[in-house]
Structure formats: structure tokens, C-alpha cells
Design a protein around this motif. Structure first.
Motif, PDB file in Angstrom:
ATOM      1  N   GLN A 386     -10.353  34.799  24.086  1.00 42.64           N
ATOM      2  CA  GLN A 386     -10.044  35.515  25.319  1.00 42.64           C
ATOM      3  C   GLN A 386     -11.129  36.569  25.587  1.00 42.64           C
ATOM      4  O   GLN A 386     -11.430  37.383  24.710  1.00 42.64           O
ATOM      5  N   GLU A 400     -12.172  37.984  22.071  1.00 40.83           N
ATOM      6  CA  GLU A 400     -11.258  38.044  20.928  1.00 40.83           C
ATOM      7  C   GLU A 400     -10.847  36.630  20.537  1.00 40.83           C
ATOM      8  O   GLU A 400     -10.486  35.817  21.385  1.00 40.83           O
ATOM      9  N   LEU A 403      -5.663  33.083  16.789  1.00 38.74           N
ATOM     10  CA  LEU A 403      -5.349  31.901  15.986  1.00 38.74           C
ATOM     11  C   LEU A 403      -4.193  31.106  16.583  1.00 38.74           C
ATOM     12  O   LEU A 403      -3.208  31.679  17.061  1.00 38.74           O
ATOM     13  N   ARG A 404      -4.296  29.791  16.516  1.00 36.56           N
ATOM     14  CA  ARG A 404      -3.211  28.892  16.922  1.00 36.56           C
ATOM     15  C   ARG A 404      -3.012  27.854  15.843  1.00 36.56           C
ATOM     16  O   ARG A 404      -3.958  27.445  15.177  1.00 36.56           O
ATOM     17  N   ASN A 459      -8.704  39.215  14.280  1.00 34.28           N
ATOM     18  CA  ASN A 459      -7.588  40.066  13.878  1.00 34.28           C
ATOM     19  C   ASN A 459      -7.374  39.980  12.378  1.00 34.28           C
ATOM     20  O   ASN A 459      -7.484  38.907  11.781  1.00 34.28           O
ATOM     21  N   ASP A 521      -6.068  48.023  17.080  1.00 34.52           N
ATOM     22  CA  ASP A 521      -5.297  47.175  17.980  1.00 34.52           C
ATOM     23  C   ASP A 521      -3.910  47.771  18.232  1.00 34.52           C
ATOM     24  O   ASP A 521      -3.411  48.545  17.422  1.00 34.52           O
ATOM     25  N   ARG A 545      -0.370  46.412  25.066  1.00 30.69           N
ATOM     26  CA  ARG A 545      -0.078  45.913  26.407  1.00 30.69           C
ATOM     27  C   ARG A 545       1.295  46.319  26.921  1.00 30.69           C
ATOM     28  O   ARG A 545       1.579  46.203  28.106  1.00 30.69           O
ATOM     29  N   GLU A 578      -5.273  46.158  26.937  1.00 34.46           N
ATOM     30  CA  GLU A 578      -4.829  44.781  26.701  1.00 34.46           C
ATOM     31  C   GLU A 578      -3.779  44.379  27.712  1.00 34.46           C
ATOM     32  O   GLU A 578      -3.039  45.225  28.204  1.00 34.46           O
ATOM     33  N   GLU A 581      -2.723  42.145  33.832  1.00 34.81           N
ATOM     34  CA  GLU A 581      -2.278  40.949  34.550  1.00 34.81           C
ATOM     35  C   GLU A 581      -2.411  41.069  36.061  1.00 34.81           C
ATOM     36  O   GLU A 581      -2.349  40.073  36.765  1.00 34.81           O
ATOM     37  N   PHE A 600      -4.559  38.256  31.202  1.00 36.02           N
ATOM     38  CA  PHE A 600      -4.416  37.006  31.946  1.00 36.02           C
ATOM     39  C   PHE A 600      -5.066  37.079  33.328  1.00 36.02           C
ATOM     40  O   PHE A 600      -5.383  36.063  33.920  1.00 36.02           O
TER      41      PHE A 600
HETATM   42  P1  C2E Z   1      -3.243  40.980  19.600  1.00 33.61           P
HETATM   43  O1  C2E Z   1      -4.380  41.066  18.664  1.00 33.61           O
HETATM   44  O2  C2E Z   1      -2.801  42.258  20.237  1.00 33.61           O
HETATM   45  O3  C2E Z   1      -3.642  39.894  20.682  1.00 33.61           O
HETATM   46  C1  C2E Z   1      -3.402  39.956  22.024  1.00 33.61           C
HETATM   47  C2  C2E Z   1      -2.230  39.096  22.397  1.00 33.61           C
HETATM   48  O4  C2E Z   1      -1.932  39.344  23.750  1.00 33.61           O
HETATM   49  C3  C2E Z   1      -2.490  37.610  22.304  1.00 33.61           C
HETATM   50  O5  C2E Z   1      -1.292  36.990  21.908  1.00 33.61           O
HETATM   51  C4  C2E Z   1      -2.825  37.252  23.746  1.00 33.61           C
HETATM   52  O6  C2E Z   1      -2.564  35.900  24.047  1.00 33.61           O
HETATM   53  C5  C2E Z   1      -1.897  38.156  24.485  1.00 33.61           C
HETATM   54  N1  C2E Z   1      -2.362  38.457  25.815  1.00 33.61           N
HETATM   55  C6  C2E Z   1      -3.631  38.574  26.231  1.00 33.61           C
HETATM   56  N2  C2E Z   1      -3.672  38.891  27.539  1.00 33.61           N
HETATM   57  C7  C2E Z   1      -2.398  39.000  27.960  1.00 33.61           C
HETATM   58  C8  C2E Z   1      -1.800  39.305  29.233  1.00 33.61           C
HETATM   59  O7  C2E Z   1      -2.440  39.553  30.238  1.00 33.61           O
HETATM   60  N3  C2E Z   1      -0.431  39.333  29.259  1.00 33.61           N
HETATM   61  C9  C2E Z   1       0.325  39.051  28.165  1.00 33.61           C
HETATM   62  N4  C2E Z   1       1.650  39.070  28.293  1.00 33.61           N
HETATM   63  N5  C2E Z   1      -0.221  38.752  26.960  1.00 33.61           N
HETATM   64  C10 C2E Z   1      -1.573  38.727  26.868  1.00 33.61           C
HETATM   65  P2  C2E Z   1      -1.303  35.917  20.771  1.00 33.61           P
HETATM   66  O8  C2E Z   1      -2.511  35.089  20.834  1.00 33.61           O
HETATM   67  O9  C2E Z   1       0.029  35.260  20.815  1.00 33.61           O
HETATM   68  O10 C2E Z   1      -1.414  36.799  19.479  1.00 33.61           O
HETATM   69  C11 C2E Z   1      -0.414  37.665  19.082  1.00 33.61           C
HETATM   70  C12 C2E Z   1      -0.825  38.495  17.917  1.00 33.61           C
HETATM   71  O11 C2E Z   1      -0.997  37.697  16.741  1.00 33.61           O
HETATM   72  C13 C2E Z   1      -2.158  39.189  18.103  1.00 33.61           C
HETATM   73  O12 C2E Z   1      -1.962  40.348  18.877  1.00 33.61           O
HETATM   74  C14 C2E Z   1      -2.580  39.458  16.690  1.00 33.61           C
HETATM   75  O13 C2E Z   1      -1.972  40.635  16.220  1.00 33.61           O
HETATM   76  C15 C2E Z   1      -1.993  38.290  15.938  1.00 33.61           C
HETATM   77  N6  C2E Z   1      -3.073  37.329  15.636  1.00 33.61           N
HETATM   78  C16 C2E Z   1      -3.706  36.470  16.454  1.00 33.61           C
HETATM   79  N7  C2E Z   1      -4.658  35.785  15.797  1.00 33.61           N
HETATM   80  C17 C2E Z   1      -4.660  36.263  14.535  1.00 33.61           C
HETATM   81  C18 C2E Z   1      -5.444  35.984  13.355  1.00 33.61           C
HETATM   82  O14 C2E Z   1      -6.374  35.181  13.351  1.00 33.61           O
HETATM   83  N8  C2E Z   1      -5.130  36.666  12.223  1.00 33.61           N
HETATM   84  C19 C2E Z   1      -4.157  37.611  12.211  1.00 33.61           C
HETATM   85  N9  C2E Z   1      -3.902  38.248  11.063  1.00 33.61           N
HETATM   86  N10 C2E Z   1      -3.412  37.903  13.287  1.00 33.61           N
HETATM   87  C20 C2E Z   1      -3.653  37.246  14.438  1.00 33.61           C
END
Ligand code: C2E
Ligand code: MG
Ligand code: MG
Length: 630
Positions: A386, A400, A403-404, A459, A521, A545, A578, A581, A600
């Protein structure tokens, strides 16, 4: 015949009712079994008129047991009941044949008293041999009448039970005085049985407090308890008298709102509940030894809507719970209305939480087996990217990596669902390493192809921070991919840093020495934000956010965001917002001089290839005032 639900029905009333029903249906005899309720006396049987000659109650026979304890299917509820004629020919009734035959009972009608899964008893009606024998024993009108009488009986008995529970302190939560789980579920079952057809909807809400744990752990349990009482009070005052607020346990409340006009009304109420958390909760300053006498806490809600009578209460609760999970995952301080889930692990079956978790664990195991052999299957673990946009130039200033995980059916699973499990099972370490390596490789490839000069952020989880080899691993990966350290940024959340502040400081300082960038974060959601800022070596602050989401409606959040931006700048940090929208959010952030935006509005997290066209363009808009999609 109309039965009153409000007057408490005694054994006498039940006997009289049974007599009326038996006569109304032109039966020769009838029995009413009322099963024991939870925590209560034994089952009761009432009889009227002609009865089979048995020593044990006929309801112990497997025919009745099947009806009582087999879950009703939907079609059974809508169809007419099936009378049992010619008893002599029924194998299962053989043991009772003499008992019926001796008194001339020839036909049976068995009606379970149930609305959803919960069967509370059974009405049985007997007819002796009709004349002439080939005539139908029960007309459709009679069967319909029997069915609606059984439904009324169910309602009356349930209403009486619930009324008794309402008067019993055992069914209330001691702390808040709200109905507990058991009572709430029964109230829900009763309300579901009363939905009058298509004209009304009923909403069940699960409400979870955002980061309540921080309050319990950070202040005290006594304070947490007091806060729960204040919240219970406020929820009751926010909703009208028909709504039922219950305490589900921990920091979760359950709310039942019957008789709503339509789905739109559900949104209005949900907004109202969410907004009732906009004002701080006030308490005596001395109470928790805090520097203030007010505290803000936000909530997230999951909502399930029932539109037809007799829907199963357990399923509804499960749906509300699933929706709450999604609401939390989607950024807290909001609500989700349940709809068919997006992230299904299997197309059929697999519904329970435990089952879901097991599948996830299993999948993580298999992913990590792949990781150990360095032969990770890209179809299982992948990164989405993103962009982060410089608010003044409209150019990409960072990306950023998120992970999926992909299940066997190619459904994407979000990190909120699998990262906590990966942390518990330890698979987060190889996974985290894979993330850093893959992100660095991707960044290098973009760099080599001339796609801009921005860092890539990954992250970190708490386990990674505790890994003694972390720094070595990162140095190794940078060397291996040929990426400059400054092109890598590490995001750690406040809550992770605070878990072991000394360790976080040590690790982050080593990272800083190598030249890796560091950003904090989800800023603003933890409990000791300011102390953290003082000690951690940081380059950027990312405003959580949940604050951005409410910018338009909430002046407090706007104030907080403005303050964080100023604070960041004061400390020489860049500030990222963060979850941007809307254009309005963007404009506000621009007006307060925030540096970077992510959300987004610009792009969802996307696979690398899909993002490349955008990266190639380099910017999202040419001039600060033009539309961000340009
Ligand atoms: P985060 O680091 O705060 O990541 C941002 C999250 O906000 C992401 O969710 C992203 O999809 C979402 N997001 C971005 N823009 C918007 C927006 O405009 N509106 C809304 N409603 N959401 C938005 P995601 O991808 O589901 O990730 C959730 C959390 O999972 C991340 O929060 C991070 O803490 C964790 N995460 C993601 N990837 C990794 C990783 O590789 N390792 C670790 N340890 N944690 C991860
Ligand atoms: Mg992040
Ligand atoms: Mg974040």
C-alpha cells in the motif's frame, strides 16, 4: 383462544389450557410435557381426558424423544404437523401398542413446543377410533390450529420462564446489574419467537470496548470495574426501554433491540450507540490516582439482524460475534452488520470458532514447513503493498508491505486473523523473516527498474522483537538483496514497544545504527504514548486510523490529530495518517500540515504487479488542490 403472556401461569392454568386445547381440537385426551428449565425443578406433565395406560410417561419413548431432541429443520417449522394414525403399524410405537389399544387410542398428534433450537416441551393429543374408519383423522384446519396453539403455548411458557428469571438475582451480572448471558439469551429467544412476520426486524448487537485491556493492565482492575459500570449506565440511558442491554462477559456487552421498522433503523441506533462514547467517562480523581478525572474509551460493535420469526438465537449471536471481530479488525470505533463472510476457510461446514482456529493453525504449520525448507509456496503466503503519499507533492513517499495468507481455496485471510495465532504457535518468526526478505527483494526490483526512491515498510510483531537473531537476520537480508538499509523501514506498534520498553529501545537503537528507518504504528491507541516518544529512536509517527475515521464528525478526534501532528514535528518526526478514505479527511490533514497519507482513498493494499502502473506514474496528483485520483 388468546393467552396472556403477562399473567404468571400456574400448574392450574396449564391444566385448564390443556383442557381447552384438547376440546378445541376435538381430541379425546391430551398431555402437556414441560421440560425442566436450566437450573430448575424436574419436568412436569399435565394430562386431560383419555390417557394411555402406561407406568412410565410416553414421552420417554423414542418417537417423542426424537421430536424433542432433534433439531428442527426450517421446513418442519413451516409445514403442517404430521399426525400418527394407525398406531398399530408403527414399529417404534410397538412397546406402547397395548397401552393405546386398551383404551381405544387410534391416532396421535405430537407437537413440540419450540421456536428455534430450544425445545421446552411437547403437546400430545389423542383421538380414539373415528367412524367411519377410512375418514381423515385430522383436517388441515385442525392441524393448523394445533400448530398455532402450540406456538402460543411455547410463547406463554417461555414468557413465564423469562419473567421468573428476571426476578432472580442469579441471572444478573453482579458488577453492572445487567442481565447476564443466560438471561440475555433467553430474552433473545423469546423476542425472536415474537417477531410478527415481515414487518419488523430485530437487531442483536455485540459491543466490545476498544483496548479495555490497557485500562485494566495500565491503571487497575478496580478502575476497569468502575468504568464498566459507567458504560452499562450510559448504554441503558442511550437506548429506549424496549432495548435490553446485557453483560456478555469481560469487556463485552450484548444489546437486543426488538421491533425496529427496517434495516435503516438499525444503522440509526448503531450510530447512536457509537456516539454515546464520544463524551468522556467521569470519575473521582482520587479513585485511580490519575492526573485527570475523565477518560475516553471507544467501542466496536457487531450486529446481526433477524427478520423472521423463530430464527435461531445461537446462530444470531454467533453472527453478531463474527461481525464484531470484523469491526475490530477494520479499525475499531465502528460497527459491522453481519453478512455472509468474505474470508471463508472452506466452502462447506467449518463454522465453529474452534474449528476455524484449528484450520488456521494447520495451514500456518504447512506454510512454515515450507518456510523451513526455504521453498515457500507463494500461493500460500504473499505480500500486498500500500502506497504512502507525500501530502504536499502527491508523490509516493513510501510503501507498506502487508502480509496475507491464502487458504487452499485461494481465499485471502487477513493478518488480524492469523498473526495472533502465528505468534502463539511461534510460526511468526520464520514468517516475519520471509516478510522482510520478500519486501526487500521487491523493493530492490522496483529500484532497479527505476520506480522511485522511497523506503519499503514492514510490520514487526512482538516475538520478532524478542528474537536474539533479529539484527543479524536483517543485516544478512540487506546484504543478500543488495538493498541500502535506509530503503527499509520497520513499523512497530506502541503496544508492542511498551510490552518491554528496554528491549524495544535496545533493538531499535541497533536498527538505527545500521541505518534502518523506524516508525511507530497505530500511534495514539496505546496507554503510554508520551513516554514511548521520549525513549524510542524514531523517524515517523503513524496516527492510528481510528482517529482519522471520525475526523468529520468528531471535533475531539480532530483536536487529537492536530496535536499529534504538532507533537511529531516538535520532535522532528514525520507524521503519517493511516486509513485516509475521503477527500475531506485529506483536506483536513493537509490544512494541519500532516506530512504523509495512506489509505483507500489512494489505493488499497495490492499485489506488487497491480501497484506497478501507479508507481510508474509516480504521483497521485499534480497540484495539491487537484483531485487525489489524478
Ligand atoms: P497496520 O500496520 O496498521 O496496517 C494498516 C492496516 O490498515 C492494513 O490492514 C490496511 O489494509 C488497512 N488500511 C489501509 N488503508 C485503509 C483505509 O483507508 N481504511 C481502512 N479501513 N483500512 C485501511 P491489514 O493489512 O489487514 O493489516 C492489519 C494489521 O496486521 C497491520 O496494521 C499490522 O499491524 C499487521 N500486519 C500486517 N502485515 C504484517 C506482517 O507482515 N507482520 C506483522 N507482524 N504484522 C503485520
Ligand atoms: Mg503498519
Ligand atoms: Mg497502523
Amino acid at each position: 383462544m388468546k393467552m396472556s403472556c403477562s399473567s404468571p401461569s400456574t400448574s392450574e392454568i396449564k391444566s385448564k389450557l390443556l383442557a381447552h386445547i384438547t376440546q378445541a381440537l376435538q381430541a379425546d385426551g391430551g398431555r402437556l410435557l414441560i421440560l425442566a428449565k436450566p437450573l430448575a425443578r424436574r419436568a412436569q406433565v399435565y394430562t386431560y381426558g383419555l390417557q394411555p395406560q402406561t407406568t412410565t410417561p410416553i414421552e420417554k419413548n423414542s418417537v417423542w424423544q426424537d421430536i424433542l431432541y432433534t433439531e428442527a429443520t426450517n421446513d418442519r417449522a413451516s409445514n403442517l404437523p404430521d399426525p400418527i394414525d394407525r398406531i398399530a403399524e408403527r414399529q417404534l410405537l410397538k412397546p406402547l401398542f397395548a397401552a393405546f389399544g386398551n383404551v381405544g387410542i387410534e391416532s396421535l398428534l405430537i407437537l413440540p413446543l419450540r421456536s428455534d433450537r430450544q425445545c421446552i416441551g411437547c403437546l400430545t393429543l389423542f383421538r380414539s377410533a373415528p367412524i367411519p374408519p377410512q375418514a381423515a383423522r385430522w383436517t388441515d384446519e385442525e392441524l393448523k390450529l394445533a400448530q398455532s396453539l402450540a406456538a402460543e403455548l411455547y410463547l406463554a411458557v417461555m414468557a413465564q420462564r423469562v419473567a421468573q428469571m428476571c426476578g432472580n438475582r442469579a441471572y444478573y451480572d453482579v458488577l453492572t446489574g445487567l442481565p447476564n448471558r443466560l438471561l440475555f439469551s433467553q430474552l433473545l429467544t423469546l423476542e425472536l419467537a415474537k417477531i410478527p412476520g415481515d414487518s419488523e426486524v430485530l437487531a442483536t448487537i455485540f459491543l466490545g470496548l476498544d483496548r479495555f485491556k490497557n485500562i485494566n493492565d495500565g491503571i487497575s482492575y478496580r478502575f476497569g470495574d468502575r468504568l464498566l459500570q459507567l458504560i452499562a449506565e450510559r448504554l441503558k440511558n442511550t437506548l429506549d426501554d424496549r432495548a435490553i442491554v446485557g453483560r456478555w462477559g469481560g469487556d463485552e456487552f450484548a444489546i437486543l433491540i426488538p421491533a425496529l421498522a427496517d434495516r435503516a433503523a438499525v444503522n440509526i441506533i448503531a450510530d447512536r450507540v457509537l456516539q454515546c462514547f464520544d463524551l468522556p467517562f467521569m470519575f473521582d480523581r482520587n479513585f485511580a490516582n490519575l492526573k485527570t478525572n475523565s477518560l475516553y474509551i471507544k467501542s466496536s460493535m457487531g450486529i446481526a439482524i433477524a427478520t423472521s420469526r423463530g430464527q435461531d438465537s445461537q446462530t444470531l449471536l454467533k453472527h453478531a460475534d463474527a461481525a464484531l471481530d470484523r469491526a475490530k479488525h477494520n479499525g475499531r470505533n465502528n460497527y459491522e452488520i453481519y453478512s455472509t463472510p468474505t474470508y471463508h476457510l472452506t466452502p462447506v461446514g467449518a463454522t465453529s470458532v474452534a474449528e476455524h482456529r484449528l484450520q488456521l493453525e494447520h495451514m500456518l504449520d504447512s506454510v512454515c514447513a515450507g518456510l523451513a525448507g526455504r521453498a515457500i509456496d507463494d500461493r500460500q503466503l504473499l505480500l500486498h503493498y500500500q502506497p504512502q503519499i507525500d501530502i504536499h507533492t502527491g508523490k509516493i513517499s513510501g510503501i507498506e508491505a502487508l502480509l496475507r495468507c491464502q487458504d487452499l481455496y485461494a481465499k485471502l485471510i487477513n493478518p488480524a486473523d492469523f498473526i495472533p495465532i502465528a505468534e502463539e504457535t511461534g510460526s511468526i518468526l520464520p514468517m516475519g523473516e520471509w516478510v522482510i526478505r520478500t519486501a526487500c527483494k521487491q523493493k530492490k526490483s522496483w529500484q532497479d527498474r527505476g520506480f522511485g526512491n522511497f523506503p519499503i515498510a514492514v510490520n514487526f510483531s512482538v516475538k520478532q522483537l524478542q528474537d536474539r537473531h533479529l539484527i543479524e537476520t536483517i543485516i544478512e537480508i540487506l546484504a543478500e538483496t543488495g538493498l541500502a538499509p535506509a530503503a527499509l523501514e520497520v513499523e512497530i506498534t506502541e503496544s508492542i514497544a511498551i510490552k518491554d520498553l528496554d528491549l524495544a529501545i535496545a533493538i531499535l537503537e541497533s536498527l538505527r545504527e545500521i541505518g534502518v528507518k523506524i516508525s511507530l504504528d497505530d500511534f495514539g491507541t496505546g496507554y503510554s504514548s508520551l513516554a514511548i516518544l521520549k525513549y524510542l529512536p524514531l523517524d515517523r509517527l503513524k496516527i492510528d486510523r481510528s482517529f482519522i475515521r471520525e475526523l468529520h464528525a468528531n471535533t475531539v478526534d480532530a483536536g487529537i490529530v492536530r496535536t499529534i501532528v504538532n507533537l511529531g514535528h516538535e520532535l522532528n518526526l514525520k507524521v503519517v495518517a493511516e486509513g485516509v478514505e475521503t477527500v475531506e479527511q485529506l483536506e483536513f490533514l493537509r490544512s494541519i500540515n500532516c506530512d504523509t497519507v495512506q489509505g483507500f482513498l489512494f489505493s488499497r493494499p495490492l499485489p506488487a504487479a497491480e501497484l506497478e502502473t501507479t508507481i510508474a506514474k509516480g504521483s497521485y496528483w499534480q497540484h495539491p488542490s487537484s483531485h487525489p485520483y489524478n
